[in-house]
Design a protein around this motif. Structure first.
Motif, PDB file in Angstrom:
ATOM      1  N   GLU A 163       0.839  -1.202   0.000  1.00  0.00           N
ATOM      2  CA  GLU A 163       0.000   0.000   0.000  1.00  0.00           C
ATOM      3  C   GLU A 163       0.869   1.244   0.000  1.00  0.00           C
ATOM      4  OE1 GLU A 163      -2.036  -1.411   3.627  1.00  0.00           O
ATOM      5  OE2 GLU A 163      -3.907  -1.107   2.491  1.00  0.00           O
TER       6      GLU A 163
ATOM      7  N   VAL B 186      -4.103   5.845 -12.379  1.00  0.00           N
ATOM      8  CA  VAL B 186      -3.951   5.128 -11.111  1.00  0.00           C
ATOM      9  C   VAL B 186      -2.488   5.139 -10.633  1.00  0.00           C
ATOM     10  CG1 VAL B 186      -3.515   2.751 -11.881  1.00  0.00           C
ATOM     11  CG2 VAL B 186      -5.044   3.180  -9.945  1.00  0.00           C
TER      12      VAL B 186
ATOM     13  N   GLU C 204      -4.744  -0.196  -7.718  1.00  0.00           N
ATOM     14  CA  GLU C 204      -6.129   0.253  -7.525  1.00  0.00           C
ATOM     15  C   GLU C 204      -6.178   1.417  -6.545  1.00  0.00           C
ATOM     16  OE1 GLU C 204      -8.357  -4.074  -7.451  1.00  0.00           O
ATOM     17  OE2 GLU C 204      -7.152  -3.453  -5.754  1.00  0.00           O
ATOM     18  N   LYS C 205      -7.167   2.268  -6.753  1.00  0.00           N
ATOM     19  CA  LYS C 205      -7.469   3.300  -5.762  1.00  0.00           C
ATOM     20  C   LYS C 205      -8.479   2.734  -4.766  1.00  0.00           C
ATOM     21  CE  LYS C 205      -7.085   7.201  -8.967  1.00  0.00           C
ATOM     22  NZ  LYS C 205      -7.730   8.427  -9.479  1.00  0.00           N
ATOM     23  N   ASP C 206      -8.586   3.394  -3.639  1.00  0.00           N
ATOM     24  CA  ASP C 206      -9.663   3.109  -2.692  1.00  0.00           C
ATOM     25  C   ASP C 206      -9.924   4.438  -1.988  1.00  0.00           C
ATOM     26  OD1 ASP C 206     -11.357   2.423  -0.669  1.00  0.00           O
ATOM     27  OD2 ASP C 206     -10.190   0.690   0.026  1.00  0.00           O
ATOM     28  N   LEU C 207     -10.910   5.152  -2.488  1.00  0.00           N
ATOM     29  CA  LEU C 207     -11.117   6.534  -2.038  1.00  0.00           C
ATOM     30  C   LEU C 207     -11.427   6.630  -0.546  1.00  0.00           C
ATOM     31  CD1 LEU C 207     -12.911   8.070  -5.137  1.00  0.00           C
ATOM     32  CD2 LEU C 207     -10.529   8.340  -4.421  1.00  0.00           C
TER      33      LEU C 207
ATOM     34  N   PHE D 242      -7.359  10.145  -1.151  1.00  0.00           N
ATOM     35  CA  PHE D 242      -7.225  10.393  -2.591  1.00  0.00           C
ATOM     36  C   PHE D 242      -5.927   9.823  -3.147  1.00  0.00           C
ATOM     37  CE2 PHE D 242      -6.491  13.243  -6.278  1.00  0.00           C
ATOM     38  CZ  PHE D 242      -7.623  12.895  -6.991  1.00  0.00           C
ATOM     39  N   ASP D 243      -4.862   9.866  -2.355  1.00  0.00           N
ATOM     40  CA  ASP D 243      -3.554   9.435  -2.852  1.00  0.00           C
ATOM     41  C   ASP D 243      -3.209   7.998  -2.457  1.00  0.00           C
ATOM     42  OD1 ASP D 243      -3.250  11.864  -4.038  1.00  0.00           O
ATOM     43  OD2 ASP D 243      -1.901  12.694  -2.504  1.00  0.00           O
ATOM     44  N   TYR D 244      -4.159   7.307  -1.917  1.00  0.00           N
ATOM     45  CA  TYR D 244      -3.914   5.912  -1.525  1.00  0.00           C
ATOM     46  C   TYR D 244      -3.936   4.998  -2.755  1.00  0.00           C
ATOM     47  CZ  TYR D 244      -4.944   1.253   0.303  1.00  0.00           C
ATOM     48  OH  TYR D 244      -4.914  -0.095   0.569  1.00  0.00           O
ATOM     49  N   ARG D 245      -2.982   4.069  -2.821  1.00  0.00           N
ATOM     50  CA  ARG D 245      -2.991   3.061  -3.882  1.00  0.00           C
ATOM     51  C   ARG D 245      -2.685   1.692  -3.284  1.00  0.00           C
ATOM     52  NH1 ARG D 245      -4.400   7.286  -5.812  1.00  0.00           N
ATOM     53  NH2 ARG D 245      -3.793   8.161  -7.834  1.00  0.00           N
TER      54      ARG D 245
END
Ligand code: ADP
Ligand code: MG
Length: 145
Positions: free
Chosen positions: A6, A38, A126-129, A133-136
């Motif tokens: 992550e 992404v 993948e994102k996970d809002l 916002f900047d999490y991948r």
């Protein structure tokens, strides 16, 4: 086996890529999957720096593949987003890169799955809002081992 990593900023994604680039071996194939924006290119920029490539790396827009020879091993950077059909891959001689002496990285690899060597690493970003916002979330899975 699947590994999950992550990150919370582009810099972290690039740093993760850099570590993989430092370990990459000739013939490695990384199939990159994930929506537009992404972070696939950010990740590949990290890989490139890990390979010791100094020139700037961006997505190849007018060509399907961009070759960087200045690192420890060559980097073959594919972006197949705009590919019309598989024939275009044949025309550029993709096999020389997929079975070559460098690291092949393919953005939008899910569009050319049937061409991938039986042994490759799928990297899904993948994102996970809900996480920001900047999490991948970066999932890595070795196929065909
Ligand atoms: P892609 O190649 O998948 O279309 P890019 O790498 O070109 O995407 O762009 C990713 C965008 O997302 C960049 O603007 C980058 O700054 C931003 N970003 C925000 N957070 C992250 C993160 N954790 N990892 C990677 N990129 C991120
Ligand atoms: Mg890109």
């Amino acid at each position: 086996m699947q590994t999950i990593y992550e990150t919370f900023s582009p810099e972290e994604t690039a740093a993760f890529g850099r570590r993989l680039g430092e370990q990459a071996k000739p013939g490695d194939v990384y199939a990159l999957v994930g929506d537009l924006g992404v972070g696939k290119t950010v990740f590949i920029q990290g890989i490139a720096s890990g390979l010791g490539i100094l020139e700037p790396v961006c997505s190849p827009t007018f060509t399907i593949v961009q070759v960087y020879e200045s690192g420890r091993i060559p980097l073959y950077h594919f972006d197949v987003y705009r590919i019309g059909d598989i024939e275009e891959m044949e025309e550029i001689g993709y096999e020389d890169y997929f079975y070559g002496r460098g690291l092949a990285m393919i953005e939008w690899a899910d569009l050319v799955t049937e061409l991938l060597p039986s042994r490759h690493t799928v990297i899904t970003i993948e994102k996970d809002l809900e996480q920001g916002f900047d999490y991948r979330r970066i999932r890595m899975e070795e196929v065909g081992i």
